[in-house]
Design a protein around this motif. Sequence first.
Motif, mmCIF file in Angstrom:
data_model
loop_
_atom_site.group_PDB
_atom_site.id
_atom_site.type_symbol
_atom_site.label_atom_id
_atom_site.label_comp_id
_atom_site.label_asym_id
_atom_site.label_seq_id
_atom_site.Cartn_x
_atom_site.Cartn_y
_atom_site.Cartn_z
ATOM 1 N N THR A 95 14.460 8.464 -6.779
ATOM 2 C CA THR A 95 15.322 8.391 -7.950
ATOM 3 C C THR A 95 15.383 6.933 -8.406
ATOM 4 O O THR A 95 15.025 6.022 -7.659
ATOM 5 N N VAL A 96 15.844 6.705 -9.626
ATOM 6 C CA VAL A 96 15.986 5.337 -10.112
ATOM 7 C C VAL A 96 16.906 4.549 -9.189
ATOM 8 O O VAL A 96 16.613 3.409 -8.804
ATOM 9 N N ALA A 97 18.026 5.158 -8.799
ATOM 10 C CA ALA A 97 19.002 4.469 -7.954
ATOM 11 C C ALA A 97 18.393 4.093 -6.609
ATOM 12 O O ALA A 97 18.530 2.953 -6.142
ATOM 13 N N ASP A 98 17.715 5.049 -5.961
ATOM 14 C CA ASP A 98 17.120 4.764 -4.648
ATOM 15 C C ASP A 98 16.031 3.710 -4.753
ATOM 16 O O ASP A 98 15.889 2.854 -3.869
ATOM 17 N N TYR A 99 15.253 3.760 -5.840
ATOM 18 C CA TYR A 99 14.158 2.800 -5.981
ATOM 19 C C TYR A 99 14.686 1.385 -6.183
ATOM 20 O O TYR A 99 14.287 0.450 -5.484
ATOM 21 N N ALA A 141 14.269 11.507 -10.756
ATOM 22 C CA ALA A 141 13.155 11.166 -9.873
ATOM 23 C C ALA A 141 11.810 11.216 -10.597
ATOM 24 O O ALA A 141 10.774 10.937 -9.978
ATOM 25 N N ALA A 142 11.817 11.503 -11.886
ATOM 26 C CA ALA A 142 10.568 11.606 -12.645
ATOM 27 C C ALA A 142 10.353 10.394 -13.543
ATOM 28 O O ALA A 142 9.477 10.407 -14.404
ATOM 29 N N PHE A 143 11.113 9.330 -13.331
ATOM 30 C CA PHE A 143 11.048 8.201 -14.269
ATOM 31 C C PHE A 143 9.666 7.566 -14.385
ATOM 32 O O PHE A 143 9.304 7.088 -15.459
ATOM 33 N N PRO A 144 8.812 7.531 -13.318
ATOM 34 C CA PRO A 144 7.489 6.919 -13.504
ATOM 35 C C PRO A 144 6.619 7.654 -14.517
ATOM 36 O O PRO A 144 5.705 7.063 -15.095
ATOM 37 N N THR A 145 6.899 8.937 -14.729
ATOM 38 C CA THR A 145 6.110 9.707 -15.696
ATOM 39 C C THR A 145 6.768 9.742 -17.072
ATOM 40 O O THR A 145 6.136 10.145 -18.045
ATOM 41 N N VAL A 146 8.032 9.335 -17.166
ATOM 42 C CA VAL A 146 8.761 9.353 -18.436
ATOM 43 C C VAL A 146 8.692 7.994 -19.128
ATOM 44 O O VAL A 146 8.457 7.908 -20.337
ATOM 45 N N PHE A 147 8.882 6.941 -18.370
ATOM 46 C CA PHE A 147 8.889 5.599 -18.939
ATOM 47 C C PHE A 147 7.470 5.087 -19.173
ATOM 48 O O PHE A 147 6.511 5.539 -18.540
ATOM 49 N N THR A 148 7.353 4.109 -20.067
ATOM 50 C CA THR A 148 6.072 3.445 -20.274
ATOM 51 C C THR A 148 5.776 2.533 -19.085
ATOM 52 O O THR A 148 6.653 2.268 -18.245
ATOM 53 N N LYS A 149 4.544 2.037 -19.011
ATOM 54 C CA LYS A 149 4.190 1.133 -17.919
ATOM 55 C C LYS A 149 5.049 -0.127 -17.935
ATOM 56 O O LYS A 149 5.458 -0.633 -16.884
ATOM 57 N N SER A 150 5.332 -0.630 -19.126
ATOM 58 C CA SER A 150 6.167 -1.824 -19.230
ATOM 59 C C SER A 150 7.585 -1.552 -18.755
ATOM 60 O O SER A 150 8.216 -2.405 -18.109
ATOM 61 N N GLU A 151 8.114 -0.372 -19.053
ATOM 62 C CA GLU A 151 9.469 -0.026 -18.626
ATOM 63 C C GLU A 151 9.537 0.150 -17.112
ATOM 64 O O GLU A 151 10.511 -0.274 -16.478
ATOM 65 N N SER A 206 0.864 -1.183 0.000
ATOM 66 C CA SER A 206 0.000 0.000 0.000
ATOM 67 C C SER A 206 0.896 1.228 0.000
ATOM 68 O O SER A 206 1.962 1.245 0.613
ATOM 69 N N SER A 207 0.464 2.240 -0.717
ATOM 70 C CA SER A 207 1.265 3.451 -0.825
ATOM 71 C C SER A 207 0.382 4.566 -1.356
ATOM 72 O O SER A 207 -0.488 4.321 -2.185
ATOM 73 N N PRO A 208 0.598 5.808 -0.895
ATOM 74 C CA PRO A 208 -0.147 6.932 -1.458
ATOM 75 C C PRO A 208 0.346 7.313 -2.842
ATOM 76 O O PRO A 208 -0.278 8.105 -3.525
ATOM 77 N N ALA A 209 1.481 6.752 -3.284
ATOM 78 C CA ALA A 209 2.022 7.087 -4.607
ATOM 79 C C ALA A 209 1.112 6.556 -5.697
ATOM 80 O O ALA A 209 0.471 5.516 -5.555
ATOM 81 N N SER A 210 1.071 7.277 -6.808
ATOM 82 C CA SER A 210 0.203 6.874 -7.923
ATOM 83 C C SER A 210 0.858 5.823 -8.809
ATOM 84 O O SER A 210 0.179 5.179 -9.605
ATOM 85 N N ALA A 211 2.166 5.649 -8.684
ATOM 86 C CA ALA A 211 2.882 4.665 -9.497
ATOM 87 C C ALA A 211 4.078 4.162 -8.712
ATOM 88 O O ALA A 211 4.606 4.867 -7.840
ATOM 89 N N PRO A 212 4.535 2.931 -8.983
ATOM 90 C CA PRO A 212 5.722 2.423 -8.300
ATOM 91 C C PRO A 212 6.920 3.346 -8.505
ATOM 92 O O PRO A 212 7.193 3.783 -9.614
ATOM 93 N N GLY A 213 7.628 3.657 -7.421
ATOM 94 C CA GLY A 213 8.820 4.487 -7.511
ATOM 95 C C GLY A 213 8.576 5.979 -7.501
ATOM 96 O O GLY A 213 9.530 6.750 -7.537
#
Length: 209
Positions: free
Chosen positions: A89-93, A128-138, A78-85
Amino acid sequence: SPQFGPFARVPALAAIRPGRLHALAMPRGGGATTLARVLLRAGSAPAKVKLGGLHVEQYGVETLAWSVHVIDHAPFPSSPASAPGMGCTVADYVQMGVPDICVGLQQCLERVGMWEKVLNLPNGVECAAFPTVFTKSEVYLLQVARALMRASMGIMKVLIVVDPLRGCGASAELQDDLRRKLITALAPLAERVLVIVIEQSGDPSAWAA
C-alpha cells in the motif's frame, strides 16, 4: 554496464558544501546503479570507495543499508517486483512498514506534492495498485517521500537520486516542473545529508539549490 564495461566512471564533485544539492552528469549505462551497489556493499569494486573517511568494506552491510539510500527507477537493490512499491500500500511503502516513524505520512507526501493525488486513489493511502495507476514520475516522487521518511530517523548519511527526470518525457516544461518539486523536497534534507543527483536526462547545473 553493457555500454561502458564493468566499471562505474564517476566524475569528481568539485566541492562538498552542506545545504546544497550536488549533481553529477553520467550517461545512461555509465555506472550509476553500479556506484549505488558499491556504496551498499551489494557489489565489489576494484577501486576503493570511502564513506565518511572509511572504506565501505569497513562498514557492516546492515549499517550501510540504513546510512545510504538509493532512489532508482527499478526496485533497488534487487526485487522480483516490476516497479517500486509493487504489492505494497502507499502507507506501507512510504513508511517502510513502520507507521509514523518520526514524521507523519501526510507531511512526507505533501513535501513531494503527492498528498492530494494519493487521497484521490481508490482506498487512498491503503491503495496497493498505485504503481499501475500513477505515472513513472509520480511513483518516483513517492520514492522521494520514502527517502524523506527514512531521513527523519537521523541515521541517513548519503542519498543517491538516479536519473530523476527519466520518466517525464522530453518536454522541457515537464522536466522543469518535476525538477522544481524535487528541489523543494530535497533542499532542506541537504542540510544534514549528502544528496547526490545523478543526472542522465538534463543539465546537472539546473539542480543548484
